[in-house]
Each structure stands twice: as structure tokens, then as C-alpha cells.
Design an enzyme around this catalytic site. Structure first.
Site, short mmCIF file in Angstrom:
data_model
loop_
_atom_site.label_atom_id
_atom_site.label_comp_id
_atom_site.label_asym_id
_atom_site.label_seq_id
_atom_site.Cartn_x
_atom_site.Cartn_y
_atom_site.Cartn_z
N CYS A 1 0.83 -1.21 0.00
CA CYS A 1 0.00 0.00 0.00
C CYS A 1 0.86 1.26 0.00
O CYS A 1 0.71 2.12 -0.85
CB CYS A 1 -0.94 0.00 1.19
SG CYS A 1 -2.19 -1.28 1.05
N HIS A 2 1.74 1.37 0.97
CA HIS A 2 2.52 2.60 1.09
C HIS A 2 4.00 2.33 1.28
O HIS A 2 4.74 3.17 1.77
CB HIS A 2 1.96 3.48 2.21
CG HIS A 2 0.49 3.71 2.07
ND1 HIS A 2 -0.44 3.02 2.80
CD2 HIS A 2 -0.23 4.51 1.25
CE1 HIS A 2 -1.66 3.39 2.44
NE2 HIS A 2 -1.56 4.29 1.51
N GLY A 3 4.43 1.12 0.95
CA GLY A 3 5.85 0.84 0.87
C GLY A 3 6.59 0.62 2.18
O GLY A 3 7.78 0.92 2.27
#
Lengths: 190, 407
Positions: free
Chosen positions: A154-156
Site C-alpha cells: 500500500c505505502h511501501g
């Protein structure tokens, strides 16, 4: 006469304030059921526990089981993964706390502390953790990312082979749920 | 509206009703005779367009509810049943899904019109602030509606957005469990989202009423940003602006319906045709396009709480805009320097939208960070400074003069 008047006024003041207070407190109390109805009810709160036997897991194999509606990652780690996790100095970690529900809240995030159960029993081969990224709740991918461990698409956020946050926006290591060994390979989560 | 000129209606029934409840007088004064600046351009039609979209969303939503089942086991299938079995169900659903996007499109244009022509300045601060509340309520409504079909994107949008509140120190976890009604997004979450998704549009309608009321006290701003000085500067709202608005609404609906009929899933994500699965997060989750700029700002900050604060601040800062912009001149037509920074700001918002659709890494992360800084700098540094430093161009004496100069 004048003293009686004062008395009357103060009695009125008292009644006025008391009535207003009862009204305000009553309204606040009446609001509570409407707020609390949204909280998890007793049937949800009842600590559903999940039993799992890790014996069939081969080295390098992992499974996801459900506990309280959440995914729990159970992984039989390889020797290399355990080595990678143990040799990391604590100073390099973004979150130095173990985040293990079975340990005191300030236990350091050593690999040993990440695998301990409620009785302090541990088998470094088996890592049990809640499979929810501590950023915004996605399920990280296994055997992915720079550490070939867990990576949140999703956001690394990047987690290492001990489930500890190493880079990305997540603030905490993956949480370890409350669990205990009932035999050498069988555990009860919750 | 004080002791408003009571009209003498010729129809005796109308007169009888109006003397007891003056609805006809009110309609005539506020919706027909209402003095409106004569120089409004087409950017002023987007308020009416947005109101039309709200009505379309209400009507399509109410009938969709007649076929939808808010339960984790049934929601996804009931939406598929709407698409396949219910008479015209496909049309209703596509009108509603695309309607949300076009509602946002109209509202965003409406907001940028207000930014460009200084519609937020005195005496319209309350009007502007109600508008910001409408925007935030719309976002909440759209988000909860997106969750209802219970596909993969629906489910994970619910997970990620509710988890924003877990960033709150100390009580965050408790708040999130309260929002969920459990330890994860599950049936209680879906049911309360359904309830609120039904409620909020009516709250929106009430807010729109207040918005229009606050508009009708000072009257419309206009492209020259100067006050109405005489009757010469105005036209009656009907028929001049009812017809102009109607024409713009029809053109807007044409574009909207082109999407509904020819490319209804253009703005959607294929993965939402897969039923929600709490064990597998899709490889690339992105919100709908109308949330992408905010999403880019959330990810631009390498800290969980910081990202959440920046994202909410990007909306909250709009409440303070009337006092951040110190210039007395409303319209950017007469503020040549601010105009350049405004267009940079508009481009920045688009760039944030593009960055929000990309994976948060490498050059896109850098772009998002620079754009986020400019977004806030525009409000906090550029507008306050230019209000003092910039020398505005000479303004026409009246709206009539401004109109005559052009012809």
C-alpha cells in the site's frame, strides 16, 4: 425582611443551577448508549482463541490463520532468516520495542523477544505475528521487499525477517499476538 | 429580506396561501426577481450544476437502496443482482457511481472559481466556510458509499481510511475499534456505513440550503469582484440566470451521461469486481480520482501521524483562507502577480492528483513532496505576503462600466 429576600434569591439561584446541571448531566448520560452501541459487543469481545499445530510447516513455509477477524502470519523461518534477524544491532531499528503482547511493553526488539510466548517459551524457528501493517492496516506481502521478508504494497513499508519495521511510513514493528505453546509445535493464539 | 415587498398575486388561491405562509413571495423574491450581477460568466454555473448532481445522487441512491443488502455475505451479490437482474439496475448504479465523480468535478470547479474571483472575502466568509463543510461532508459520504459494494477496493479503502484515526496518540486504537465495532472492518462496519451513507446526503442538502441562504444575504460575487452599486449592475435571476444555468447543466449532463452509457467503469478499478477478502490486500490500492491529491499528501510525509495531519490540514486550512488572503481586491483579474501563483497552485493540485495515482516511490514521491509544500505555501506564505506587496491594477467604477469597456 431584607435577609429573607436574600435567602429567597439564593434558594432560587440554587434551584436554577441545580435544575440546569441535572438537565445537562442527564443529556450527557442519555448520549452514552448512542455512542457505546458502536463499540464491539460482548460476542465480539469474547476472546476467541485459535489453536494451530505448526509441525506440518516445512522450513521456509508460512501460513496465515484468522484470529479475531485478523490475519496472523505463522512462519517456519529458514536458518538464514534467523541469522539475518539476530545479527541486526538494535541501534539500526526504527522501532526498538519488541511489540510482543506476551512481554512487558518496553521489552527491546531483539529477535529472541519477537518469538517468545506468554510463558517465555520460544522456538526461534517459529515467528507468530499479526499480519497487519502498522501504518494503515493493509496485509503485507510475504517473501518480498529488500529483506525478502514482508513488504506492504500500500505505502511501501519494509519489514525484516523478524517482522520489524526497517523503512517506510509504518511506525511500529508488526504486533505479536498473545499466544502460548501447548506442546513443542502446537500454539494457542489469544 | 427585511419586510420584503409582499407581492400581490392575481390567483386567489395563491394569495390565500401566501398571506398565511409566504412561500410564493419567498420564491419570487429569492429565485426569480433576485438581483444578480449582470457580468457572471459560465464559471458561475457550477453551483447550480453541483446542486443538480446532489439531486441526482439522492434520487438514484434512494432507489438503489430498494435493492441493496447491507451485509458482508450479501452486499457484493446484491450489487451484482442490481447490475444483472433489476430492471434498469445497471443504469441506476452507473448513474450513481459516475454521479459521485461528476458531483466532485462540479464542486472542485466551483471551489477554484471561488478561489480565483475571491468569493471567500468579506462579506462572504460564512458562505465560504459552509462550502468547506459541504466539501468535507461530501468526502465522508463518497467514501462510505464506495465501501458498500464490498469489493476488494471497497474493503481496503475502508481499512486504510479508518486506520487514519489510529494515528491519533493514546486513544487512536480505541477510536478505530469504535468506528469498526470490532477488531477489524467487518459486518458492523458495513452496516453503520450504510446507515450514515443514507443520512449524510440529507445533511448535505440542509447545508446547501444554508449555503444558498448565506449567498442571498450579500448576493453573488462576480468576475470583476466589485460590489453591485445600482440596479443597472444587475439582472433578475429569472429568466437570465435560470436559462443560462439550465444550458450549462444540460451540457454538463451530456458529458456525464457519455461516461454512464459508453464508459461507465472508466474511473473504476477492475479489482472491485472481486469480493472483499480480509486476507489479501490488492497490490496497488488507489482511491477514486477525486481523492488522489489528498492521498498524495498523506503519502508525501514519511511519518504516520504527520501524514494524517498534513492531509486533514489541507482541508482545514480552507476555513482560514478569508483571513490569510489580506488583499482587499477580490478578483484576480486585477491582481496580475497573484494570478501567476494561482495558476501554479491549480497545476500543483493536478500534479498531486497524478502523483497520488503512482506508487509512492522514487521521483513521484519527490514530486508529491514539492507539490505538498507549494500547496501549503500558497495559503500560508504567498497569499498573506502578496496581499501586502502587490499593487493591483486599476478597477472599473462599476460592473456596468466593466461590461461596457469590453464591448
Amino acid at each position: 425582611m431584607s435577609s429573607t429576600t436574600t435567602q429567597d434569591v439564593s434558594r432560587r439561584d440554587f434551584l436554577y443551577i441545580a435544575t440546569g446541571t441535572v438537565g445537562a448531566v442527564g443529556t450527557a448520560l442519555a448520549a452514552w448508549p448512542f455512542i457505546d452501541q458502536m463499540n464491539p459487543d460482548a460476542s465480539v469481545l469474547a476472546l476467541a482463541s485459535t489453536e494451530f499445530d505448526m509441525a506440518p510447516l516445512q522450513e521456509g513455509q508460512g501460513v496465515t490463520v484468522m484470529w479475531r477477524g485478523k490475519p496472523v502470519f505463522i512462519r517456519h523461518r529458514t536458518k538464514k532468516e534467523i541469522e539475518d534477524a539476530t545479527k541486526v544491532p538494535l541501534a539500526e531499528l526504527k522501532d526498538p520495542i519488541a511489540r510482543n503482547a506476551n512481554l512487558p511493553p518496553d521489552a527491546p526488539a531483539t529477535d529472541e523477544n519477537r518469538v517468545k510466548d506468554a510463558n517465555g517459551k520460544a522456538n526461534p524457528k517459529y515467528l507468530v505475528q499479526i499480519g497487519i501493517c502498522t501504518h494503515l492496516g493493509c496485509v503485507p506481502l510475504g517473501e518480498a521487499g529488500p529483506f525478502n521478508a514482508w513488504f506492504c504494497p500500500c505505502h511501501g513499508s519494509v519489514y525484516d525477517t523478524s517482522g520489524r519495521i526497517r523503512s517506510g511510513p509504518a511506525p511500529r514493528n508488526l504486533d505479536i499476538p498473545p499466544f502460548k505453546y501447548v506442546s513443542d509445535t502446537k500454539i494457542v493464539i489469544g | 429580506m427585511s419586510s420584503h415587498a409582499s407581492y400581490e398575486f392575481s390567483n386567489p388561491v395563491v394569495r390565500w396561501i401566501d398571506s398565511r405562509l409566504p412561500v410564493f413571495s419567498l420564491m419570487k423574491a429569492q429565485a426569480m426577481d433576485f438581483p444578480t450581477p449582470r457580468n457572471l460568466n459560465y464559471w458561475w454555473t457550477f453551483g447550480g450544476i453541483a446542486a443538480t448532481m446532489l439531486v441526482i445522487q439522492l434520487i438514484t441512491g434512494i432507489v438503489l437502496v430498494m435493492h441493496f443488502t447491507p451485509h458482508v455475505d450479501l452486499a457484493f451479490d446484491s450489487v451484482e443482482k442490481i447490475m444483472r437482474d433489476v430492471n434498469y439496475g445497471w443504469l441506476l448504479r452507473w448513474l450513481h457511481a459516475n454521479g459521485a465523480a461528476f458531483f466532485f468535478l462540479a464542486v472542485y470547479i466551483h471551489i477554484f472559481r471561488g478561489l480565483y474571483y475571491g468569493s471567500y472575502k468579506a462579506p462572504r466568509e460564512i458562505l465560504w466556510m459552509i462550502g468547506v463543510i459541504i466539501l468535507i461532508a461530501m468526502m465522508a459520504t463518497a467514501f462510505m458509499g464506495y465501501v458498500l459494494p464490498w469489493g476488494q477496493m471497497s474493503y481496503w479503502a475502508a481499512v486504510v481510511i479508518t486506520n487514519l484515526f489510529s494515528a491519533i496518540p493514546v486513544v487512536g486504537e480505541t477510536i478505530v475499534q469504535w468506528l469498526w465495532g470490532g477488531f477489524s472492518v467487518d459486518n458492523p462496519t458495513l452496516q453503520r456505513f450504510f446507515s450514515l451513507h443514507y443520512l449524510l446526503p440529507f445533511v448535505l442538502a440542509a447545508l446547501v440550503f444554508l449555503h444558498i441562504w448565506a449567498l442571498h444575504v450579500p448576493g453573488n460575487n462576480n468576475p470583476d469582484g466589485i460590489d453591485v452599486k445600482s440596479e443597472q449592475d444587475t439582472l433578475p435571476f429569472h429568466p437570465y440566470y435560470t436559462m443560462k444555468d439550465l444550458f450549462a447543466i444540460l451540457v454538463f449532463l451530456l458529458v456525464y451521461l457519455a461516461f454512464v452509457f459508453y464508459s461507465p467503469w472508466y474511473m473504476g478499478h477492475a479489482i472491485n469486481f472481486v469480493k472483499a477478502n480480509p486476507l489479501v490486500t490488492p497490490a496497488h490500492i488507489v482511491p477514486e480520482w477525486y481523492f488522489l491529491p489528498q492521498y498524495a499528501m498523506l503519502r508525501a510525509v514519511p511519518d504516520k501521524l504527520g501524514g494524517v495531519i498534513v492531509m486533514f490540514a489541507s482541508l482545514i486550512i480552507l476555513f482560514f483562507l478569508p483571513w490569510l488572503d489580506r488583499s482587499k481586491v477580490r478578483s484576480l483579474r486585477y491582481r496580475p502577480v497573484t494570478r501567476i501563483f494561482f495558476w501554479l497552485f491549480a497545476i500543483t493540485c493536478v500534479v498531486l492528483g497524478i502523483a497520488g495515482a503512482q506508487p509512492a516511490e522514487g521521483v513521484w514521491l519527490l514530486v508529491a513532496r514539492i507539490a505538498t509544500i507549494y500547496y501549503f505555501a500558497y495559503f500560508l506564505v504567498i497569499l498573506p505576503l502578496l496581499g501586502k506587496l502587490e499593487k493591483p491594477k486599476p478597477m472599473p467604477a462599476s460592473i456596468t462600466e466593466a461590461v461596457m469597456q469590453k464591448h
